[in-house]
Design a protein around this motif. Structure first.
Motif, PDB file in Angstrom:
ATOM      1  N   LEU A  63     -20.789 -20.340 -54.968  1.00 15.25           N
ATOM      2  CA  LEU A  63     -20.086 -19.698 -56.076  1.00 15.25           C
ATOM      3  C   LEU A  63     -20.907 -18.461 -56.439  1.00 15.25           C
ATOM      4  N   VAL A  64     -20.359 -17.273 -56.183  1.00 12.22           N
ATOM      5  CA  VAL A  64     -21.158 -16.044 -56.315  1.00 12.22           C
ATOM      6  C   VAL A  64     -20.410 -14.977 -57.115  1.00 12.22           C
ATOM      7  N   ALA A  94     -18.485  -8.623 -60.277  1.00 11.36           N
ATOM      8  CA  ALA A  94     -17.230  -9.275 -60.635  1.00 11.36           C
ATOM      9  C   ALA A  94     -17.426 -10.179 -61.847  1.00 11.36           C
ATOM     10  N   ALA A  95     -16.456 -10.151 -62.756  1.00 13.21           N
ATOM     11  CA  ALA A  95     -16.521 -11.041 -63.912  1.00 13.21           C
ATOM     12  C   ALA A  95     -16.270 -12.486 -63.508  1.00 13.21           C
ATOM     13  N   VAL A  96     -15.405 -12.667 -62.508  1.00 11.29           N
ATOM     14  CA  VAL A  96     -15.058 -14.007 -62.047  1.00 11.29           C
ATOM     15  C   VAL A  96     -15.675 -14.249 -60.675  1.00 11.29           C
ATOM     16  N   ALA A  97     -16.300 -15.387 -60.523  1.00 12.05           N
ATOM     17  CA  ALA A  97     -16.993 -15.714 -59.278  1.00 12.05           C
ATOM     18  C   ALA A  97     -16.029 -15.921 -58.123  1.00 12.05           C
ATOM     19  N   ARG A  98     -16.568 -15.720 -56.951  1.00 12.61           N
ATOM     20  CA  ARG A  98     -15.851 -16.044 -55.714  1.00 12.61           C
ATOM     21  C   ARG A  98     -16.389 -17.369 -55.179  1.00 12.61           C
ATOM     22  N   TYR A  99     -15.467 -18.264 -54.802  1.00 18.62           N
ATOM     23  CA  TYR A  99     -15.853 -19.537 -54.189  1.00 18.62           C
ATOM     24  C   TYR A  99     -15.744 -19.336 -52.683  1.00 18.62           C
ATOM     25  N   ALA A 100     -16.887 -19.052 -52.030  1.00 15.50           N
ATOM     26  CA  ALA A 100     -16.871 -18.553 -50.660  1.00 15.50           C
ATOM     27  C   ALA A 100     -17.419 -19.562 -49.659  1.00 15.50           C
ATOM     28  N   PRO A 101     -16.776 -19.682 -48.492  1.00 12.88           N
ATOM     29  CA  PRO A 101     -17.332 -20.511 -47.417  1.00 12.88           C
ATOM     30  C   PRO A 101     -18.527 -19.824 -46.779  1.00 12.88           C
ATOM     31  N   ALA A 102     -19.456 -20.629 -46.245  1.00 15.58           N
ATOM     32  CA  ALA A 102     -20.684 -20.073 -45.663  1.00 15.58           C
ATOM     33  C   ALA A 102     -21.232 -21.066 -44.642  1.00 15.58           C
ATOM     34  N   GLU A 103     -20.816 -20.937 -43.396  1.00 13.55           N
ATOM     35  CA  GLU A 103     -21.280 -21.854 -42.349  1.00 13.55           C
ATOM     36  C   GLU A 103     -22.741 -21.585 -42.008  1.00 13.55           C
ATOM     37  N   ILE A 104     -23.527 -22.661 -41.832  1.00 15.07           N
ATOM     38  CA  ILE A 104     -24.921 -22.517 -41.424  1.00 15.07           C
ATOM     39  C   ILE A 104     -24.965 -22.107 -39.945  1.00 15.07           C
ATOM     40  N   LEU A 105     -25.740 -21.049 -39.649  1.00 11.96           N
ATOM     41  CA  LEU A 105     -25.822 -20.485 -38.304  1.00 11.96           C
ATOM     42  C   LEU A 105     -27.206 -20.710 -37.708  1.00 11.96           C
ATOM     43  N   ASP A 106     -27.317 -20.468 -36.407  1.00 15.45           N
ATOM     44  CA  ASP A 106     -28.632 -20.400 -35.787  1.00 15.45           C
ATOM     45  C   ASP A 106     -29.383 -19.210 -36.397  1.00 15.45           C
ATOM     46  N   ALA A 136     -21.893 -15.025 -43.941  1.00 15.39           N
ATOM     47  CA  ALA A 136     -21.528 -14.483 -45.255  1.00 15.39           C
ATOM     48  C   ALA A 136     -20.328 -13.558 -45.178  1.00 15.39           C
ATOM     49  N   ALA A 137     -19.554 -13.642 -44.082  1.00 15.11           N
ATOM     50  CA  ALA A 137     -18.430 -12.724 -43.907  1.00 15.11           C
ATOM     51  C   ALA A 137     -17.413 -12.844 -45.035  1.00 15.11           C
ATOM     52  N   ALA A 138     -17.327 -14.015 -45.673  1.00 16.60           N
ATOM     53  CA  ALA A 138     -16.376 -14.219 -46.770  1.00 16.60           C
ATOM     54  C   ALA A 138     -16.953 -13.814 -48.119  1.00 16.60           C
ATOM     55  N   GLY A 139     -18.170 -13.275 -48.139  1.00 12.24           N
ATOM     56  CA  GLY A 139     -18.730 -12.741 -49.364  1.00 12.24           C
ATOM     57  C   GLY A 139     -19.850 -13.527 -49.995  1.00 12.24           C
ATOM     58  N   ALA A 140     -20.267 -14.634 -49.379  1.00  5.40           N
ATOM     59  CA  ALA A 140     -21.296 -15.470 -50.009  1.00  5.40           C
ATOM     60  C   ALA A 140     -22.659 -14.805 -50.050  1.00  5.40           C
ATOM     61  N   GLY A 141     -22.898 -13.812 -49.202  1.00  2.00           N
ATOM     62  CA  GLY A 141     -24.209 -13.170 -49.167  1.00  2.00           C
ATOM     63  C   GLY A 141     -24.216 -11.742 -49.636  1.00  2.00           C
ATOM     64  N   THR A 185     -24.090 -11.800 -42.718  1.00  2.00           N
ATOM     65  CA  THR A 185     -24.879 -13.037 -42.732  1.00  2.00           C
ATOM     66  C   THR A 185     -25.788 -13.006 -43.955  1.00  2.00           C
ATOM     67  N   GLY A 186     -26.266 -14.192 -44.335  1.00  2.00           N
ATOM     68  CA  GLY A 186     -27.142 -14.291 -45.495  1.00  2.00           C
ATOM     69  C   GLY A 186     -28.303 -15.216 -45.226  1.00  2.00           C
ATOM     70  N   ILE A 187     -29.296 -15.166 -46.104  1.00  7.68           N
ATOM     71  CA  ILE A 187     -30.497 -15.985 -45.987  1.00  7.68           C
ATOM     72  C   ILE A 187     -30.614 -16.853 -47.230  1.00  7.68           C
ATOM     73  N   ALA A 188     -30.888 -18.137 -47.019  1.00  6.08           N
ATOM     74  CA  ALA A 188     -31.077 -19.075 -48.131  1.00  6.08           C
ATOM     75  C   ALA A 188     -32.291 -19.944 -47.853  1.00  6.08           C
ATOM     76  N   ASN A 189     -32.983 -20.351 -48.911  1.00 11.31           N
ATOM     77  CA  ASN A 189     -34.125 -21.244 -48.776  1.00 11.31           C
ATOM     78  C   ASN A 189     -33.679 -22.696 -48.956  1.00 11.31           C
ATOM     79  N   PRO A 190     -33.986 -23.580 -48.001  1.00 11.59           N
ATOM     80  CA  PRO A 190     -33.582 -24.985 -48.098  1.00 11.59           C
ATOM     81  C   PRO A 190     -34.359 -25.715 -49.199  1.00 11.59           C
TER      82      PRO A 190
END
Length: 257
Positions: free
Chosen positions: A153-154, A169-181, A199-204, A238-243
């Motif tokens: 949710l971004v 954006a005032a309203v968040a986007r609920y975006a899919p984000a598949e984990i990649l290699d 992050a092609a759908a905007g999550a990153g 693509t995006g980067i996240a810490n597990p």
């Protein structure tokens, strides 16, 4: 996580006429566990940008870089400092960063002592709420492997040609984000401790930092698997996240025993 009532958010007509309620209807549990930060006295690009996640009734988890000023990327001469807790307000449980949900002040900020820049390793900060929130908002922690579908949710914006950013954006986007290699994220420096995600759908996009990356097995079974740090490539596809579970030594002190 305990059940969350969608109330009138389940009404298709209400969801169509109110974008924030439409997001809530799509995933009430992710919305209930998510928060957006508003930090006073800093550059406008920061306001309403970073997200956070409820990890106990008293603590939120966000990205360390979200509560530092100057905001990374840092110039070589910049000396980052922690923002004062009194500068921070959070809105919890609303897809609209301007209304709804529960607003809390912050009384303490704790950054993972192993946070480093520019590789964004251990990019975590815990924020203590001035008052507890409902237990129904607390996210369970989990982990994922490449190929797993996640969601975020971004509240994002874009980067203009002159390097500036329009209001988020005032309203968040609920975006899919598949984990990649990890090879799909050329910006990665320390690959052993981060997730690379689609992050092609905007999550990153710009402004997604600090938001939670959630595994959603079904609408009522979600788990927080990572905290978004940055884009993974120039195109922001693509995006980067810490597990979260790879950093449990520091994180454990904020969790119930």
């Amino acid at each position: 996580m305990a059940a969350v009532s969608t109330g009138d958010y389940g009404d298709p007509l209400v969801a169509r006429t109110d974008p924030a309620k439409a997001v809530m209807a799509a995933q009430p549990f992710v919305t209930a566990a998510s928060a957006v930060l508003d930090i006073d006295g800093l550059e406008n690009t920061r306001v309403g940008g970073c997200g956070a996640t409820v990890i106990t009734v008293n603590w939120l988890l966000t990205a360390a870089h979200c509560v530092l000023t100057p905001l990374p990327p840092l110039a070589h001469t910049d000396v980052p400092r922690l923002v004062a807790p009194a500068q921070v307000r959070v809105r919890i449980g609303s897809a609209d960063r301007t209304s709804g949900g529960t607003v809390r002040a912050i009384t303490q900020i704790d950054i993972d002592p192993e946070f480093t820049y520019p590789d964004y390793a251990h990019d975590f900060a815990a924020l203590r709420l001035d008052q507890p929130v409902a237990a129904t908002s607390v996210a369970v922690l989990g982990a994922v492997l490449p190929g797993t579908s996640t969601r975020a949710l971004v509240w994002t914006t874009t980067t203009l040609a002159d390097g500036t950013h329009p209001p988020r954006a005032a309203v968040a986007r609920y975006a899919p984000a598949e984990i990649l290699d990890n090879g799909r994220c050329p910006f990665l420096i320390q690959t052993d401790y981060v997730y690379c995600f689609d992050a092609a759908a905007g999550a990153g996009g710009f402004g997604s930092g600090g938001s939670g990356l959630f595994r959603v097995d079904n609408p009522a079974a979600i788990s927080l698997v990572g905290v978004i740090s940055s884009s993974g490539n120039v195109e922001q596809t693509t995006g980067i996240a810490n597990p979260v579970l790879l950093h449990s030594t520091w994180l454990r002190k904020f969790l119930p025993t």
